[in-house]
Write an enzyme that holds these catalytic residues in place. Sequence first.
Site, mmCIF file in Angstrom:
data_model
loop_
_atom_site.group_PDB
_atom_site.id
_atom_site.type_symbol
_atom_site.label_atom_id
_atom_site.label_comp_id
_atom_site.label_asym_id
_atom_site.label_seq_id
_atom_site.Cartn_x
_atom_site.Cartn_y
_atom_site.Cartn_z
ATOM 1 N N TRP A 19 -61.069 -29.694 5.183
ATOM 2 C CA TRP A 19 -61.906 -30.413 6.140
ATOM 3 C C TRP A 19 -61.134 -31.629 6.653
ATOM 4 O O TRP A 19 -60.472 -32.318 5.864
ATOM 5 C CB TRP A 19 -63.206 -30.846 5.460
ATOM 6 C CG TRP A 19 -64.231 -31.324 6.433
ATOM 7 C CD1 TRP A 19 -64.432 -32.595 6.863
ATOM 8 C CD2 TRP A 19 -65.196 -30.513 7.103
ATOM 9 N NE1 TRP A 19 -65.464 -32.641 7.773
ATOM 10 C CE2 TRP A 19 -65.955 -31.376 7.938
ATOM 11 C CE3 TRP A 19 -65.497 -29.148 7.081
ATOM 12 C CZ2 TRP A 19 -66.988 -30.917 8.750
ATOM 13 C CZ3 TRP A 19 -66.522 -28.696 7.888
ATOM 14 C CH2 TRP A 19 -67.262 -29.566 8.709
ATOM 15 N N HIS A 49 -64.369 -29.171 -2.295
ATOM 16 C CA HIS A 49 -64.792 -28.275 -1.218
ATOM 17 C C HIS A 49 -63.598 -27.553 -0.602
ATOM 18 O O HIS A 49 -63.631 -27.140 0.553
ATOM 19 C CB HIS A 49 -65.579 -29.067 -0.175
ATOM 20 C CG HIS A 49 -66.784 -29.726 -0.745
ATOM 21 N ND1 HIS A 49 -68.037 -29.136 -0.752
ATOM 22 C CD2 HIS A 49 -66.937 -30.902 -1.397
ATOM 23 C CE1 HIS A 49 -68.900 -29.940 -1.364
ATOM 24 N NE2 HIS A 49 -68.256 -31.009 -1.759
ATOM 25 N N HIS A 53 -66.092 -22.143 -1.757
ATOM 26 C CA HIS A 53 -66.701 -23.114 -2.671
ATOM 27 C C HIS A 53 -68.221 -23.095 -2.582
ATOM 28 O O HIS A 53 -68.811 -22.608 -1.618
ATOM 29 C CB HIS A 53 -66.194 -24.531 -2.376
ATOM 30 C CG HIS A 53 -66.615 -25.044 -1.026
ATOM 31 N ND1 HIS A 53 -65.915 -24.765 0.128
ATOM 32 C CD2 HIS A 53 -67.667 -25.819 -0.649
ATOM 33 C CE1 HIS A 53 -66.508 -25.342 1.155
ATOM 34 N NE2 HIS A 53 -67.583 -25.976 0.712
ATOM 35 N N ASP A 55 -71.622 -25.558 -2.640
ATOM 36 C CA ASP A 55 -72.145 -26.916 -2.472
ATOM 37 C C ASP A 55 -73.258 -27.151 -3.488
ATOM 38 O O ASP A 55 -74.112 -26.277 -3.697
ATOM 39 C CB ASP A 55 -72.759 -27.107 -1.081
ATOM 40 C CG ASP A 55 -71.716 -27.350 -0.006
ATOM 41 O OD1 ASP A 55 -70.524 -27.433 -0.332
ATOM 42 O OD2 ASP A 55 -72.107 -27.449 1.181
ATOM 43 N N HIS A 59 -74.284 -33.036 -2.863
ATOM 44 C CA HIS A 59 -73.301 -33.188 -1.797
ATOM 45 C C HIS A 59 -73.920 -33.845 -0.564
ATOM 46 O O HIS A 59 -73.264 -34.613 0.129
ATOM 47 C CB HIS A 59 -72.735 -31.811 -1.444
ATOM 48 C CG HIS A 59 -71.726 -31.804 -0.352
ATOM 49 N ND1 HIS A 59 -70.678 -32.690 -0.279
ATOM 50 C CD2 HIS A 59 -71.597 -30.984 0.744
ATOM 51 C CE1 HIS A 59 -69.955 -32.433 0.791
ATOM 52 N NE2 HIS A 59 -70.485 -31.411 1.425
ATOM 53 N N HIS A 160 -77.835 -28.125 6.343
ATOM 54 C CA HIS A 160 -77.808 -28.413 4.903
ATOM 55 C C HIS A 160 -79.182 -28.858 4.408
ATOM 56 O O HIS A 160 -79.681 -28.388 3.379
ATOM 57 C CB HIS A 160 -76.788 -29.520 4.602
ATOM 58 C CG HIS A 160 -75.367 -29.074 4.527
ATOM 59 N ND1 HIS A 160 -74.557 -28.995 5.635
ATOM 60 C CD2 HIS A 160 -74.590 -28.701 3.472
ATOM 61 C CE1 HIS A 160 -73.346 -28.591 5.275
ATOM 62 N NE2 HIS A 160 -73.336 -28.408 3.965
ATOM 63 N N GLU A 172 -69.724 -21.559 0.912
ATOM 64 C CA GLU A 172 -69.004 -21.643 2.183
ATOM 65 C C GLU A 172 -67.577 -21.123 2.039
ATOM 66 O O GLU A 172 -67.042 -21.045 0.936
ATOM 67 C CB GLU A 172 -68.988 -23.095 2.679
ATOM 68 C CG GLU A 172 -70.391 -23.612 3.004
ATOM 69 C CD GLU A 172 -70.481 -25.118 3.179
ATOM 70 O OE1 GLU A 172 -71.396 -25.570 3.881
ATOM 71 O OE2 GLU A 172 -69.631 -25.848 2.597
#
Length: 208
Positions: A19, A49, A53, A55, A59, A160, A172
Amino acid sequence: MNKEWIDITQTISTRIATWPGDTLFEYELTATKDDGGAANVGTITASLHTGTHADAPFHYVSEGKTLDMLDVNMYIGRAKVVSVVGATEIGREELEGFDLTGVERLLLKTTNTASPEKFPDRINTLKENIGPFLKEKGIYLIGTDQPSVDGIESKELLAHHSLFNNDVFIIENLLLEKVEPGDYDLIALPLKIEGADGSPIRAVLRKV
């Protein structure tokens, strides 16, 4: 003959996309046989992440459960893969045409091409109305082949929160490009890290 397991996990390496602004993955040997050590011993530095992964609610919700608090049974069992390739946003409208009777874990194939070493310019995201829809269907785990269920620039993380408010948990960065839609057994166990907001997982499917 037993059906083989299909690996749907991104390979973690120093080339893997992360990210924007997140911790890059690093791996180094801190002891080696070549240098006289009893064994080769490696150390990693990474965001939780990185790659494929899970969440944890913590998070995106400060009062949410951390990963070590979650039931491992959620990540093991029957799952359904559906193709929504072509949809840039996925919600009630895109999913209500599928037969989701009895489905508890739903994996979304949103693309036929995956590039784990290149972060996408845009993400096929989930709509805010997906949480209530999944809860109505009895689905408590959603997986996507995208880096996030929300867009790159999103600060509100509406998808989310929609999932959290409806008791749906998130995986994800799955690799689903070569997986045909259908019913599978899923194993996608995160590491049991105390207080963690997420964890890389090794995810595999087996056709049923």
